[in-house]
Design an enzyme around this catalytic site. Sequence first.
Site, PDB file in Angstrom:
ATOM      1  N   CYS B  86       0.837  -1.206   0.000  1.00 24.49           N
ATOM      2  CA  CYS B  86       0.000   0.000   0.000  1.00 24.49           C
ATOM      3  C   CYS B  86       0.873   1.259   0.000  1.00 24.49           C
ATOM      4  CB  CYS B  86      -0.970  -0.060   1.188  1.00 24.49           C
ATOM      5  SG  CYS B  86      -2.408   1.002   0.989  1.00 24.49           S
ATOM      6  N   HIS B 194      -3.456  -5.837   0.948  1.00 22.32           N
ATOM      7  CA  HIS B 194      -2.774  -6.073   2.227  1.00 22.32           C
ATOM      8  C   HIS B 194      -2.738  -7.554   2.600  1.00 22.32           C
ATOM      9  CE1 HIS B 194      -2.502  -1.874   3.724  1.00 22.32           C
ATOM     10  NE2 HIS B 194      -3.561  -1.671   2.968  1.00 22.32           N
ATOM     11  N   GLU B 196      -0.833  -8.916   4.695  1.00 27.11           N
ATOM     12  CA  GLU B 196      -0.572  -9.029   6.147  1.00 27.11           C
ATOM     13  C   GLU B 196      -1.863  -8.956   6.961  1.00 27.11           C
ATOM     14  OE1 GLU B 196      -0.319  -6.371   4.398  1.00 27.11           O
ATOM     15  OE2 GLU B 196      -0.652  -4.551   5.573  1.00 27.11           O
TER      16      GLU B 196
END
Lengths: 82, 224
Positions: B86, B194, B196
């Site tokens: 990002c 994302h 994660e």
Amino acid sequence: MKLVKVYVTLKKSVLDAQGEAIKSAINTMGYDKVADVHMGKYFELSFADDYNAMEKDVDAICDELLANPNIETYRYEIAEAE
Amino acid sequence: MKFAVINFPGSNCDMDLYYAIRDGINEKVELVDYRNNSLVGFDGVLIPGGFSYGDYLRSGAIAVHAPIIKEIVRFAKEGKIVFGVCNGFQILTELNLLPGALVQNEKNRFICDTVDLTVVNNQTAFTNCYQKNENIRIPIAHGEGRYHCDETTLQEMIANGQIVFRYQDNVNGSVDQIAGVTNKNGNVLGMMPHPERAVEDILGSADGLKLFQSIINYQVKVNN
């Protein structure tokens, strides 16, 4: 003192999504003669006026920070500061 | 393997990356402040999402002048793992470690959603645990995620296999539906989604976990 006025805008090949949104609002306000809006950024840099590498510095500052050459172009004007 | 997660003023996904490494794949990880000027002792560097420097000027534009950046550039040049998510992707393009740029979404809004991605290239340091063309569900949260590059750059990236992830539905208007790209050498990855935030089922998807496992898999092969 010298005042350098820098204008940064998106290249024509990059869709200006903010400009399009602003144009749409302007047209909604009733100003239907406005055909196109482009949004950019404006910077003022002040220099001591006996500095002869000023334009070289401004080009470097624009290339390395104020504009992203992948998507933007810049131009500037030099004026006497008040 | 020991990872550094860089913390810039305005980073807000740093702990997500930290937990993905520590608890997701059980590897070593430390937060590193942007004012540090050494990454000696680390094997990989992760640049988190968020709004570094408030997104002032352009997303990522101020961060590239922080003290830690020269070490990130060194890692990239030495072939070490560099991964930006990002805002981290935006920083890597601003640094020219990755081609192109991220600009405002086509359709006038910040998008917060979980989207389907296609793993376009599974022969990378970051995707070797996925199947080719595997469909994965990964969250996105961005206002400036529309990937832009010129036609020549696009064709080069296609030829080199640098396009790693594509959106199945082009949510933000990206060129060629691009969600993530690597550099030519393949050791630097940037992506807007994302992974994660998708490392265990309770988060809604665990499809991101294989990305981090892929890095370890790659590093084990390199070390042997």
